[in-house]
Each structure stands twice: as structure tokens, then as C-alpha cells.
Enzyme design. Structure first.
Site, PDB file in Angstrom:
ATOM      1  N   ARG A 138       0.899  -1.302  -0.022  1.00  0.00           N
ATOM      2  CA  ARG A 138       0.004  -0.154   0.032  1.00  0.00           C
ATOM      3  C   ARG A 138       0.856   1.326   0.120  1.00  0.00           C
ATOM      4  O   ARG A 138       0.533   2.083  -0.832  1.00  0.00           O
ATOM      5  CB  ARG A 138      -1.002  -0.057   1.056  1.00  0.00           C
ATOM      6  CG  ARG A 138      -2.090  -1.112   1.164  1.00  0.00           C
ATOM      7  CD  ARG A 138      -2.933  -1.011   0.063  1.00  0.00           C
ATOM      8  NE  ARG A 138      -3.783   0.144  -0.170  1.00  0.00           N
ATOM      9  CZ  ARG A 138      -3.968   0.542  -1.159  1.00  0.00           C
ATOM     10  NH1 ARG A 138      -3.860   0.076  -2.069  1.00  0.00           N
ATOM     11  NH2 ARG A 138      -4.721   1.828  -1.135  1.00  0.00           N
ATOM     12  N   THR A 258       9.408   2.853   6.592  1.00  0.00           N
ATOM     13  CA  THR A 258       8.093   3.672   6.567  1.00  0.00           C
ATOM     14  C   THR A 258       7.188   2.770   7.519  1.00  0.00           C
ATOM     15  O   THR A 258       6.009   2.208   7.598  1.00  0.00           O
ATOM     16  CB  THR A 258       7.547   3.327   5.274  1.00  0.00           C
ATOM     17  OG1 THR A 258       7.206   1.901   4.949  1.00  0.00           O
ATOM     18  CG2 THR A 258       8.027   4.380   4.268  1.00  0.00           C
ATOM     19  N   SER A 288       5.284   6.494  12.297  1.00  0.00           N
ATOM     20  CA  SER A 288       3.976   5.668  12.001  1.00  0.00           C
ATOM     21  C   SER A 288       2.949   6.828  11.245  1.00  0.00           C
ATOM     22  O   SER A 288       3.324   8.210  11.870  1.00  0.00           O
ATOM     23  CB  SER A 288       3.091   4.857  12.954  1.00  0.00           C
ATOM     24  OG  SER A 288       2.566   5.750  13.838  1.00  0.00           O
ATOM     25  N   CYS A 289       1.826   6.661  10.827  1.00  0.00           N
ATOM     26  CA  CYS A 289       0.906   7.403  10.005  1.00  0.00           C
ATOM     27  C   CYS A 289       0.293   8.253  11.227  1.00  0.00           C
ATOM     28  O   CYS A 289       0.236   9.401  11.458  1.00  0.00           O
ATOM     29  CB  CYS A 289      -0.235   6.620   9.361  1.00  0.00           C
ATOM     30  SG  CYS A 289      -0.933   5.388  10.092  1.00  0.00           S
ATOM     31  N   ASN A 320      -4.114  -4.208   6.051  1.00  0.00           N
ATOM     32  CA  ASN A 320      -3.731  -5.738   5.514  1.00  0.00           C
ATOM     33  C   ASN A 320      -3.235  -6.496   6.741  1.00  0.00           C
ATOM     34  O   ASN A 320      -3.370  -7.688   6.330  1.00  0.00           O
ATOM     35  CB  ASN A 320      -2.709  -5.619   4.454  1.00  0.00           C
ATOM     36  CG  ASN A 320      -3.569  -5.273   3.266  1.00  0.00           C
ATOM     37  OD1 ASN A 320      -4.390  -5.874   2.864  1.00  0.00           O
ATOM     38  ND2 ASN A 320      -2.789  -4.679   2.055  1.00  0.00           N
ATOM     39  N   THR A 347      -1.674   0.969  20.021  1.00  0.00           N
ATOM     40  CA  THR A 347      -0.791   1.849  18.989  1.00  0.00           C
ATOM     41  C   THR A 347       0.385   2.412  19.671  1.00  0.00           C
ATOM     42  O   THR A 347       0.467   2.229  21.065  1.00  0.00           O
ATOM     43  CB  THR A 347      -1.615   3.181  18.896  1.00  0.00           C
ATOM     44  OG1 THR A 347      -0.942   4.068  18.083  1.00  0.00           O
ATOM     45  CG2 THR A 347      -2.350   4.083  19.937  1.00  0.00           C
ATOM     46  N   GLY A 348       1.443   2.368  18.955  1.00  0.00           N
ATOM     47  CA  GLY A 348       2.619   2.696  19.305  1.00  0.00           C
ATOM     48  C   GLY A 348       3.076   4.164  19.315  1.00  0.00           C
ATOM     49  O   GLY A 348       4.100   4.780  19.748  1.00  0.00           O
TER      50      GLY A 348
END
Length: 481
Positions: A138, A258, A288-289, A320, A347-348
Site C-alpha cells: 500500500r 516506513t 507511523s502514520c 492488511n 498503538t505505538g
């Protein structure tokens, strides 16, 4: 003449002006490596309607619509200057010109405002920097789209190869098809052809070699004419320095991950701590995002109000990593069907804040819920401030940050009362402040931050790669830090 006639006539006039802007923007971009922006949004390769809509969007953040009749004179002035590679924001030029009381002409003001990109001050055009994508999922495919889009823009990045595991018959054809069509982000803007004999994808004239390898140690990139490249690892398989060092093969100079880095791998959020990257650093992470979504507004709030502590709850699209239907998964809950359930997970991002903002003393905790949407997430940032504030004060401050601050490429701002997640698909910002949802009560502020966890994050990755490549061109007019 009726009001309707007046509106239509005005539209046709603006449409004609926007049409005349396109060749000027294209010529600056192609011949001088100048990217024309409007309040941090690129106008390169945009249609007439897109240009007009971008001008109208200024109403959301500046309080009034910006007309092409106002910005066209500045664009014309730019074409007459001896410009070097740069990014120039027409919105900022127009805004600053209105506030200037010296009586300068548009041409005089423009020449002064972009003097750092002209004459003896201009940066010389650089040779493109080779980039390799390791993995083509992605994020890999979206980063590829961005690199191809920017190939002729003076950003100095050239996608030379992608490395994937062999997938059997017509592997390259299938991978090219996934690049060409995307269920979320739509069609690739351009043409793609495949040469199976040479294992090459040609996208908008960019020849991209497809290298098949199961292990980084099996690749010598110099065999493909690749030199001093930056490799972007999109697999997340290796996240510490030892693992990522496997990519430092002949032809590769730096590795960018990424995903959140572990151990002593620097986690970089462009706009916040990218200037801390040491020139000799060979391995780094783009975090991360979610980290990219929360760190810029967190920094903005801490700079102005001070942050004593905070909690972030992310409502995140499925990925995914989850199962389509219930099946075994090594992580708790993620084995349950992603499109059918809300799934509590970890979540990190909260712990990663300390790496990106080491001066922030506040304790930040976090948790996450995956929900049945394929893209765009929202982070709810609940902060205890060091001083009391009003909702109006915080609202206006964040709007100004999104418009004029050094964080304007990371933070966007929207006042639309009926905005929903799908509205932000394709956003190039790290996060978008939802003004209507903002809550402030004394020393407590709750920010609702939308973010395209795929495309917005990919844009941040490319910005980091541009920076460490030495091909990140300055923006004018310069913003006060």
C-alpha cells in the site's frame, strides 16, 4: 443583468484566468524546478476546476475566498524573474502583499519576497537522486506515485527500482496493474507500460527496474546502474539498526523505514524534527502514520499553551495486517474480521512521541480502535494545558498555524460542518484539524485530527527522503520560525 447572470459571468472570467495560469505553472515547474503552491497546496498538473477549488478552499482557513484575479499578477511576476529551484506560495504572496503598506507594485513586492531564490542566491539544479523501493504494498505504491509525479519537478528524486519477492507468472504485469488502478486512490495520473523481457515498468517515461529477491543480501544495486541511492523499506520486516543495515549494499547510501523504528533508530516526523538528522546518519524511520498525525499539532499546542499530559485515541481504518474473515492471527483481536468489526488494539504512536519531541515533558498515553473503513483515520487528542484558553482562541491559533507557520505542510484546517472521513482521501497533510469538533474548557483541549493514513503519510515519507537527499528546495515567502 440578474444575480445569476453576474455569478456565471464571474465564473467564466475566473475560468479563463485559471486556464491561462496552467502553462505558466507548467513552464516554471518544468524549466526552472519551481513548484507553485497555494497555501501549501501544489498547483502543478492541476485542472482548471482544481485550481479554482483550491483558491476557494482558502476561505476555510483564511476566512475569505482567494480569487485567481488576485494571484495571477503574482504568477506573471514570477515568470519574469531569474528563479532557481524552489517552492513559491501564491497564497502567501497575496496575503502578505495586502498587509504591506509601502506602496510597492506587485512585481516589486514579488521580487523582494522571493529574492532568496533569484540571481546569485538561487540554488543550482541538481542531478536526480536514485531511490529504490523495497516492498511494493500500500505505502510502496503510493510513494511510487509521488516519486513519479515529482520526477520532473526539480525535487531531484528518481525512482530507479523496486525490490519484491517473485510472485509467479505475470508477476510484473499484476504489480503494474496495482500501480495503475487503486480502489481507494483512483487511477494513476499518466501512462504505464510493462517490458516483461527486461523486467521493467515504464511510468510516465520513468523506467523502473523490478528486482526479484528474497533477501537484501542477494542484491548488488550497482549491477543496475544505481549509485548512492536512498532505499525506502516498505515491508516493516526489519525495524532495528541491525536488521535495516542489511540494506546497505553496493549502490545504497541510506535506508528509510516506513514504520516506527526500534532501539536507536531515529524516528523522524517531517516538519518537527527532520532538521535533527545528522548528515552521516544512514538509517532512519518515518515513524507511523498516527505519530505523524499527532506530533505536529501536539508541538503546536505545546509551543503556545504548554502541555502537561495527554491521551490520544485513534479510530483507525483497517489494514492488511488484519484478517478479512475470522482466522488465526498472532495478535489479540486482529484475527477477527476487519470489515465486520470494530477492533480494539494497541498503538505505538504515544510512545513514539518521545523520540520525535524529546523536549516535551508531558506524559502521552494512547490506544486505538480499528473500524470498518479502508482508509482515513481520526485521532482524538485530549490535552491538559499549562494555562487556560478559550475555544475561540485555540480555534484561531490552529487556523493560523495551518496557514502561515512552518507546520503548514503538516497541519490542515477545515470548518465544513458535515465533513466525514472519505472527504480526506488523498489529503497531503499529516493531519487535518476539524474545527467544528474542537472542544476547549479551561485548561482542557480536545482536538479531532483527521488523517489519510495511507496517502498523507506517504507524502511525509517523501518529504523526509527529499530532506536527507539534500534536494528539499526552500519555500518562499519564507515563514518566520
Amino acid at each position: 443583468m440578474t444575480v445569476n447572470d453576474d455569478s456565471f459571468t464571474n465564473w467564466k472570467i475566473r475560468e479563463e484566468i485559471a486556464e491561462s495560469m496552467i502553462p505558466l505553472i507548467g513552464k516554471l515547474h518544468r524549466e526552472r524546478d519551481v513548484t507553485v503552491l497555494l497555501h501549501s497546496r501544489s498547483l502543478v498538473n492541476k485542472s482548471v476546476v482544481s485550481i479554482l477549488k483550491t483558491h476557494r478552499f482558502a476561505r476555510q482557513i483564511a476566512g475569505a475566498e482567494l480569487s485567481v484575479t488576485e494571484t495571477m499578477p503574482f504568477l506573471e511576476a514570477l515568470t519574469a524573474l531569474d528563479l532557481g529551484p524552489s517552492q513559491i506560495d501564491l497564497g502567501m504572496l497575496a496575503t502578505m502583499y495586502k498587509a504591506d503598506e509601502r506602496g510597492l507594485s506587485v512585481a516589486e513586492f514579488t521580487a523582494e519576497a522571493v529574492a532568496g531564490a533569484t540571481g546569485a542566491n538561487k540554488i543550482e539544479r541538481r542531478e536526480p537522486r536514485d531511490v529504490v523501493l523495497y516492498g511494493f504494498g500500500r505505502i510502496g505504491r503510493l510513494v511510487a506515485r509521488l516519486l513519479i509525479e515529482k520526477a520532473g519537478s526539480g525535487n531531484g528524486l528518481r525512482l530507479r527500482a523496486i525490490v519484491v519477492r517473485g510472485g509467479g507468472a505475470q508477476d510484473i504485469v499484476k504489480r503494474a496493474s496495482l500501480l495503475r488502478r487503486d480502489s481507494i486512490h483512483g487511477q494513476f495520473q499518466g501512462t504505464i507500460t510493462v517490458d516483461e523481457d527486461t523486467s521493467t515498468i515504464v511510468a510516465n517515461g520513468n523506467a523502473i527496474k523490478v528486482i526479484y529477491a528474497d533477501d537484501p543480501a542477494h542484491v548488488d544495486y550497482t549491477e543496475y546502474g544505481i549509485r548512492d541511492a536512498i532505499l525506502i523499506d516498505n515491508t516493516g520486516k526489519w525495524r532495528d539498526r541491525e536488521g535495516l543495515s542489511k540494506h546497505l549494499r553496493p549502490g545504497i547510501e541510506k535506508v528509510v523505514l516506513t514504520a516506527p523504528g526500534k532501539g536507536d533508530v531515529p524516528n523522524i516526523v517531517h516538519g518537527v524534527n527532520h532538521d535533527t538528522v545528522k548528515p552521516d546518519e544512514q538509517i532512519l524511520s518515518c515513524a507511523s502514520c498516527t505519530t505523524n498525525a499527532i506530533v505536529p499539532p501536539l508541538k503546536a499546542m505545546d509551543d503556545e499553551y504548554g502541555v502537561l499530559r495527554g491521551h490520544v485515541e485513534t479510530v483507525h481504518s483497517f489494514t492488511n495486517d488484519q484478517n478479512l474473515l475470522d482466522n488465526y492471527h498472532k495478535s489479540e483481536r486482529r484475527g477477527r474480521s476487519a470489515p465486520l468489526n470494530m477492533v480494539i488494539t494497541e498503538t505505538g504512536a504515544a510512545s513514539a512521541v518521545a523520540k520525535a519531541l524529546p523536549d516535551l515533558k508531558a506524559k502521552i498515553s494512547g490506544s486505538s480502535i480499528r473500524v470498518p473503513v479502508p482508509d482515513v483515520s481520526i485521532a482524538i487528542l485530549n490535552l491538559q494545558l499549562a494555562r487556560e484558553a478559550t475555544r475561540e482562541e485555540v480555534h484561531d491559533y490552529l487556523r493560523e498555524v495551518s496557514l502561515t507557520s512552518p507546520l503548514k505542510r503538516q497541519i490542515d484546517f477545515i470548518t465544513a460542518p458535515d465533513a466525514v472521513s472519505s472527504d480526506f482521501i488523498g489529503s497531503r497533510h499529516a493531519s487535518i484539524v476539524d474545527a467544528g469538533a474542537l472542544k476547549v474548557d479551561g485548561d482542557n483541549a480536545i482536538l479531532y485530527l483527521w488523517y489519510d493514513n495511507e496517502f498523507g503519510y506517504s507524502c511525509q515519507v517523501v518529504r523526509v527522503v527529499q530532506h536527507v537527499s539534500g534536494v528539499e528546495y526552500p519555500t518562499f515567502p519564507a515563514m518566520a520560525v
